[in-house]
Design a protein around this motif. Structure first.
Motif, short mmCIF file in Angstrom:
data_model
loop_
_atom_site.label_atom_id
_atom_site.label_comp_id
_atom_site.label_asym_id
_atom_site.label_seq_id
_atom_site.Cartn_x
_atom_site.Cartn_y
_atom_site.Cartn_z
N UNK A 1 0.82 -1.22 0.00
CA UNK A 1 0.00 0.00 0.00
C UNK A 1 0.86 1.27 0.00
N UNK A 2 2.05 1.18 -0.59
CA UNK A 2 2.98 2.30 -0.61
C UNK A 2 2.95 2.94 -2.00
N UNK A 3 2.46 4.18 -2.07
CA UNK A 3 2.34 4.88 -3.35
C UNK A 3 3.70 5.07 -4.03
N UNK A 4 4.76 5.14 -3.23
CA UNK A 4 6.10 5.32 -3.80
C UNK A 4 6.62 4.06 -4.49
N UNK A 5 5.97 2.91 -4.25
CA UNK A 5 6.38 1.66 -4.87
C UNK A 5 5.45 1.25 -6.01
N UNK A 6 4.65 2.18 -6.51
CA UNK A 6 3.64 1.86 -7.52
C UNK A 6 4.22 1.07 -8.69
N UNK A 7 3.50 0.02 -9.10
CA UNK A 7 3.88 -0.80 -10.25
C UNK A 7 2.83 -0.65 -11.34
N UNK A 8 3.13 0.10 -12.41
CA UNK A 8 2.19 0.19 -13.53
C UNK A 8 2.36 -1.02 -14.44
N UNK A 9 1.27 -1.62 -14.84
CA UNK A 9 1.31 -2.85 -15.63
C UNK A 9 0.36 -2.78 -16.82
N UNK A 10 0.78 -3.41 -17.90
CA UNK A 10 -0.09 -3.65 -19.06
C UNK A 10 -0.57 -5.09 -18.90
N UNK A 11 -1.87 -5.30 -18.85
CA UNK A 11 -2.41 -6.64 -18.56
C UNK A 11 -3.19 -7.19 -19.75
N UNK A 12 -2.94 -8.46 -20.02
CA UNK A 12 -3.73 -9.18 -21.02
C UNK A 12 -4.37 -10.36 -20.30
N UNK A 13 -5.68 -10.46 -20.39
CA UNK A 13 -6.41 -11.58 -19.78
C UNK A 13 -7.02 -12.41 -20.90
#
Length: 199
Positions: free
Chosen positions: A116-128
């Motif tokens: 829950x740390x905004x400084x560690x945000x992981x942006x991801x491109x997701x394919x389902x």
């Protein structure tokens, strides 16, 4: 219909409804084991659970490799994949092949906050994608066509999809102005808010 809906059920009919007691519910949460492995050098998390021969797949691509100004283009790309000509498939044939061989194909962008740390945000491109075990090979081949051979230079189809996307965005602003304003507000105080506002 209204009279039928208002009609009281007989005690005999009510007695046929299955009921649970608190003692029927397990107090421990079900734990789903995951196996971490590598397939051709790519990390994979595998859940060996009963799914009635349906394979559920999620592919995650780390967007931290993109400069921030390119993130909106990744969002646009997520709207185009699977909807344009790819390899030997016209978009109509590709759509038909996806419908025949998969139970769904979807692309999107998401941001995760480890701890829950905004400084560690992981942006991801997701394919389902989901499919049956017997159609798995065909589905993977379709995915490969989409990822490696989508023809993004087909101007007429690209224009059509971008106009449709713009219309959906405008409709979203009209119908969900509160959500749009909330998104913009969050962009002033969190990295995830900035990311969500950009996409």
């Amino acid at each position: 219909l209204v009279a039928y809906q208002k009609k009281e059920d007989s005690p005999e009919a009510l007695a046929t409804i299955p009921l649970l007691k608190i003692s029927d519910i397990n107090r421990e949460a079900t734990w789903y084991d995951v196996t971490s492995q590598k397939v051709d050098g790519v990390s994979q998390l595998y859940h060996n659970e009963f799914t009635n021969h349906i394979v559920y797949m999620n592919f995650w691509f780390d967007l931290r490799v993109l400069p921030q100004e390119m993130i909106p283009y990744a969002a646009v790309l997520s709207e185009l994949l699977g909807k344009m000509d790819a390899g030997s498939y016209s978009y109509e044939k590709l759509d038909k092949a996806l419908n025949i061989n998969t139970g769904g194909f979807n692309t999107s962008l998401a941001a995760f906050l480890p701890d829950y740390d905004d400084n560690k945000m992981l942006p991801e491109f997701r394919i389902q994608m989901k499919t049956t075990t017997e159609k798995l090979d065909t589905s993977i081949r379709l995915l490969a066509e989409i990822l490696t051979r989508t023809k993004l230079d087909t101007k007429d189809r690209l224009g059509e999809l971008l106009r449709r996307h713009q219309s959906q965005l405008e409709s979203s602003v009209t119908q969900n102005g509160y959500g749009v304003a909330l998104n913009r507000l969050e962009s002033y105080y969190s990295q995830r808010g900035v990311f969500n506002d950009m996409i």
